[in-house]
Design a protein around this motif. Structure first.
Motif, short mmCIF file in Angstrom:
data_model
loop_
_atom_site.label_atom_id
_atom_site.label_comp_id
_atom_site.label_asym_id
_atom_site.label_seq_id
_atom_site.Cartn_x
_atom_site.Cartn_y
_atom_site.Cartn_z
N ARG A 160 31.97 73.02 31.06
CA ARG A 160 32.25 72.12 30.59
C ARG A 160 34.02 71.63 29.94
NH1 ARG A 160 32.14 72.47 24.42
NH2 ARG A 160 31.91 74.62 24.13
N ASN A 161 34.22 70.10 29.67
CA ASN A 161 35.49 70.49 29.70
C ASN A 161 36.08 69.42 28.20
OD1 ASN A 161 37.83 70.72 31.61
ND2 ASN A 161 37.34 68.69 32.52
N ASP A 191 33.22 65.86 31.68
CA ASP A 191 33.17 67.65 32.84
C ASP A 191 33.70 67.64 33.88
OD1 ASP A 191 31.84 68.03 30.66
OD2 ASP A 191 30.13 67.96 30.98
N CYS A 202 38.42 73.19 35.42
CA CYS A 202 37.38 72.96 34.34
C CYS A 202 37.61 73.78 33.03
CB CYS A 202 35.89 73.60 34.92
SG CYS A 202 35.26 72.93 33.76
#
Length: 419
Positions: free
Chosen positions: A246-247, A253, A230
């Protein structure tokens, strides 16, 4: 073609189109080639890249660094020295100078580095590893100078000021709520080499400890049980406790952003190099196995921008992720006792693909960049399918490592070192 070419550069292009362009379209590897003829082909890659960068110089403003090339408007987009990619241009020039001994490249590398010197005291940036180590650190390996050493050490000291003993990591990004949230991104595994360098140069173990702590924090929070990753993790500034993940540059994500996975592979390979601790070798191998064996890794081994993008195979590849992975896999192949052959072959295939006409720009094209088809920030459609300075840097680095490994395998006196 690059705009505003001088008569001198046009003449240079005409001469080099015959000498270089043909070799540009040869595959890097061939079963019939021995190591020495293969290295000659690699040397042609370096010459082609050097020619590209010499042409790029003519359109580059004296106070800016190259960022990307916008084909529609035939425009070389640039950045200020504080932008995170600014160190890759002089770093690439140093690598190419080492291979070609072209004094024009050396002069330009030194000029570009002058623009970066003030960044050594930039407390607002956590990108000093990319900005300073990839430029001044590369220069130190090739032409050590006291002034370079001072800049590197000052940069490491500045970076340390962003470290939190609660989170046990360096703050990646400042936010409006610094007192409440502490952001760490996987990209900043690229700072570790600067910290390890400072520890070696000064004998001060605090740099080493911070590097290890940062890596452990990222391993615990950014790396998933299946060894995917991630990009962004936020902690509570006061307690150090996890808040969210989060991504930002990934598809979702829960997906695996390819360049983030590349940073992870590269970072943990560096950790093993610097510590010789077997646990870091295992971690690097786990990440490498995730990449090499992933069902969505294409046959040409250049990953899509996200391993879980829903429109695979009809989506963007990322040459930058492929270049970073190639450089890391080739280094890791020299350490692994179990999967060395697999890592080497995958890295080799990645290089062969990147060196093909599908990814390598023709002489004079793409603003002077070497590689095409980088993927910067797909979710917001920024820098989509474009050349990128870090793609070139890690591609040239990977070529250097590949050449060194080939010569080392044949028992020459060329040391297998990792630029």
């Amino acid at each position: 073609m690059i705009k505003n070419l001088t008569a001198k550069s046009i003449s240079l292009m005409l001469l080099l189109l015959i000498a270089v362009a043909c070799s540009t379209h040869k595959p890097i590897a061939s079963k019939t080639q021995n190591a020495y003829s293969l290295t000659a082909t690699i040397d042609q890659r370096f010459k082609h890249a050097a020619s590209q960068y010499k042409l790029m110089m003519e359109d580059l403003p004296k106070d800016k660094l190259p960022k990307t090339f916008v084909k529609k408007s035939n425009y070389l987009e640039t950045s200020k020295p504080d932008w995170w990619t600014s160190g890759f241009y002089p770093g690439t020039l140093w690598y190419l100078y080492e291979e070609t001994k072209d004094s024009v490249l050396l002069k330009e590398a030194r000029r570009a580095m002058k623009l970066l010197e003030k960044q050594q005291s930039n407390k607002q940036s956590a990108d000093l590893g990319a900005i300073i180590y990839n430029s001044f650190g590369t220069a130190m390996k090739i032409d050590p100078q006291l002034t370079y050493q001072k800049t590197l050490l000052a940069s490491a000291k500045t970076l340390m000021k962003r470290y939190s003993s609660k989170v046990k990591a360096i703050r990646s990004w400042d936010t409006r709520q610094n007192d409440k949230e502490f952001v760490v991104v996987i990209d900043h595994l690229m700072n570790l080499e600067l910290l390890f360098w400072a520890s070696h140069a000064t004998g001060d173990s605090s740099y080493y400890k911070v590097a290890i702590n940062e890596a452990e924090t990222i391993w615990k929070n950014h790396i998933r049980p299946d060894y995917s990753s991630c990009q962004i993790v936020t902690f509570d500034t006061k307690t150090g406790k996890l808040k969210n993940k989060r991504n930002g540059q990934g598809y979702s994500d829960e997906s695996t952003w390819s360049r983030g996975e590349a940073w992870a592979l590269y970072g943990f390979t560096v950790l093993y190099r610097e510590t010789q601790h077997p646990e870091y070798l295992k971690r690097a191998e786990h990440i490498a196995d995730f990449i090499v064996n992933h069902p969505n890794l294409p046959k040409d081994k250049i990953p899509y921008w996200d391993f879980n993008a829903p429109d695979i195979p009809n989506t963007y590849h990322d040459a930058s992720a492929g270049a970073i992975m190639a450089a890391a896999l080739l280094e890791l192949s020299g350490y692994s006792q179990h999967n060395a052959k697999s890592y080497f072959k995958t890295g080799e295939t990645m290089l062969e693909t990147l060196a093909s006409p599908a990814y390598t720009a023709l002489l004079g094209a793409e603003g002077g960049f070497v590689l095409m088809h980088g993927a910067g920030y797909i979710p917001v459609m920024a820098e989509v399918d474009v050349p990128l300075p870090y793609a070139d840097f890690y591609y040239i680095q990977a070529l250097k490592r590949y050449k060194a490994l080939l010569l080392g395998e044949k028992g020459t006196n060329a040391a297998v070192r990792y630029p």
